[in-house]
Design an enzyme around this catalytic site. Structure first.
Site, PDB file in Angstrom:
ATOM      1  N   GLU A 126      -9.589  -2.171   5.354  1.00  0.00           N
ATOM      2  CA  GLU A 126     -10.232  -1.900   6.629  1.00  0.00           C
ATOM      3  C   GLU A 126     -11.484  -2.781   6.775  1.00  0.00           C
ATOM      4  O   GLU A 126     -11.933  -3.394   5.801  1.00  0.00           O
ATOM      5  CB  GLU A 126     -10.619  -0.414   6.685  1.00  0.00           C
ATOM      6  N   ASN A 165      -7.534  -3.164  14.156  1.00  0.00           N
ATOM      7  CA  ASN A 165      -8.904  -3.530  13.788  1.00  0.00           C
ATOM      8  C   ASN A 165      -8.941  -4.749  12.866  1.00  0.00           C
ATOM      9  O   ASN A 165      -9.958  -5.028  12.251  1.00  0.00           O
ATOM     10  CB  ASN A 165      -9.602  -2.336  13.127  1.00  0.00           C
ATOM     11  N   HIS A 199      -7.150  -5.156  10.104  1.00  0.00           N
ATOM     12  CA  HIS A 199      -6.874  -4.940   8.680  1.00  0.00           C
ATOM     13  C   HIS A 199      -5.585  -5.630   8.245  1.00  0.00           C
ATOM     14  O   HIS A 199      -4.654  -5.800   9.025  1.00  0.00           O
ATOM     15  CB  HIS A 199      -6.893  -3.444   8.304  1.00  0.00           C
ATOM     16  N   ASP A 203       0.812  -1.214   0.000  1.00  0.00           N
ATOM     17  CA  ASP A 203       0.000   0.000   0.000  1.00  0.00           C
ATOM     18  C   ASP A 203       0.846   1.266   0.000  1.00  0.00           C
ATOM     19  O   ASP A 203       2.054   1.225   0.229  1.00  0.00           O
ATOM     20  CB  ASP A 203      -0.956   0.007   1.206  1.00  0.00           C
TER      21      ASP A 203
HETATM   22  C1  F6R Z   1       1.493  -1.567   6.126  1.00  0.00           C
HETATM   23  C2  F6R Z   1       0.192  -2.202   6.227  1.00  0.00           C
HETATM   24  C3  F6R Z   1      -0.547  -2.329   7.512  1.00  0.00           C
HETATM   25  C4  F6R Z   1       0.308  -2.605   8.734  1.00  0.00           C
HETATM   26  C5  F6R Z   1      -0.552  -2.672   9.991  1.00  0.00           C
HETATM   27  C6  F6R Z   1       0.265  -2.916  11.234  1.00  0.00           C
HETATM   28  O1  F6R Z   1       1.997  -1.641   4.821  1.00  0.00           O
HETATM   29  O2  F6R Z   1      -0.282  -2.620   5.228  1.00  0.00           O
HETATM   30  O3  F6R Z   1      -1.514  -3.353   7.375  1.00  0.00           O
HETATM   31  O4  F6R Z   1       0.998  -3.808   8.549  1.00  0.00           O
HETATM   32  O5  F6R Z   1      -1.252  -1.476  10.123  1.00  0.00           O
HETATM   33  O6  F6R Z   1       1.092  -1.815  11.463  1.00  0.00           O
HETATM   34  P1  F6R Z   1       2.126  -1.773  12.685  1.00  0.00           P
HETATM   35  O7  F6R Z   1       3.133  -2.816  12.415  1.00  0.00           O
HETATM   36  O8  F6R Z   1       2.695  -0.389  12.638  1.00  0.00           O
HETATM   37  O9  F6R Z   1       1.325  -2.057  13.916  1.00  0.00           O
END
Ligand code: F6R
EC number: 3.5.99.6
Length: 253
Positions: A143, A136, A138, A67
């Site tokens: 989301e 959440n 994701h 992303d």
């Molecule tokens: C990042 C992504 C997100 C993160 C997720 C966890 O490219 O796609 O899904 O992997 O938000 O983020 P952290 O590791 O910062 O808790």
């Protein structure tokens, strides 16, 4: 799902990096799916250490990140392109241009999302997709209520996600509301999926994803339908699991 529970975040990151290195050793021309965020920082640091120790080469590898924020150019310090250069690409022997991310500043973000999806298909889809997990549930920026069949597209980030990611932005700046993200269907086409979650804050999402129903309410739960999904957790992230003893019994790490 294969559930590996390690003592702490350091051990979990090392285990995840080892699994990525094993994939690259088995197929030097691997197409990797990469993630960003706090969890991946230690995974990439470990991959760089393995590369420096001569245990893995990325010379034949190409990659697609999950992303990118809409509106952030690649030189913006909070863009995921910047993150990937700083934390991985500039420190390993991947060929220049082999690491792909959606162009956040593209004038037509919807067209860019489609182009990105087509590029993944043209590369033969992803061999190993690395994933973090949102509070959440994701995966990527899919989301809650994302279609479980979705492909790369624009998503509006939840307030919870923007607040969680505000720590990566300078004081007073907030993350953009929109991101381009691989879809859940895109992720599910990967031949292998490797999700890493560490820390007690993730324990509820981990419980829902592993032991809850498959539901767009907790998007990561779709991995229950994947034929080759490995989840690498630390003890804190695993602490809410009802069948914890069973997982530890099958894979005593
Ligand atoms: C990042 C992504 C997100 C993160 C997720 C966890 O490219 O796609 O899904 O992997 O938000 O983020 P952290 O590791 O910062 O808790």
């Amino acid at each position: 799902m294969k559930i590996l529970i390690l003592d702490d975040a350091k051990a979990a990151s090392a285990r995840a990096a080892g699994l990525i290195a094993a994939q690259v050793a088995a197929r030097p021309a691997s197409v990797l799916g990469l993630a960003t965020g706090g969890t991946m920082e230690a995974v990439y640091a470990r991959l760089i250490a393995l590369y420096r120790a001569g245990e893995v080469s990325f010379a034949g590898v190409s990659s697609f990140n999950l992303d990118e924020y809409v509106g952030l150019a690649g030189d913006h310090p909070c863009s995921y392109r910047h993150y990937m250069r700083e934390l991985l690409f500039d420190h390993i022997d991947m060929a220049p241009g082999a690491g792909h991310l959606p162009a956040g500043e593209a004038p037509d973000p919807e067209g860019e999302a489609l182009r990105y999806e087509e590029a993944i298909v043209a590369a033969g889809d992803i061999d190993l997709q690395l994933l973090g997990l949102g509070l959440n549930g994701h995966i990527g920026f899919n989301e809650p209520t994302s279609s479980l069949a979705s492909i790369t597209r624009l998503k509006t980030l939840t307030r919870e996600t923007r607040e969680a990611n505000a720590r990566f932005f300078p004081a007073g700046e907030t993350p953009p509301r929109l991101a381009i993200t691989m879809g859940i269907g895109t992720i599910m086409r990967a031949r292998q999926v490797l999700l890493v979650a560490t820390g007690a804050a993730k324990s509820e999402a981990v419980r829902q994803v592993i032991e809850g129903p498959v539901s767009a309410r907790w998007p990561g739960s779709v991995l229950q339908m994947h034929r080759n999904a490995t989840l690498v957790l630390d003890r804190d992230a695993a602490s809410g699991l009802e069948l914890l003893d069973y997982y530890l019994d099958i894979h005593p790490e």
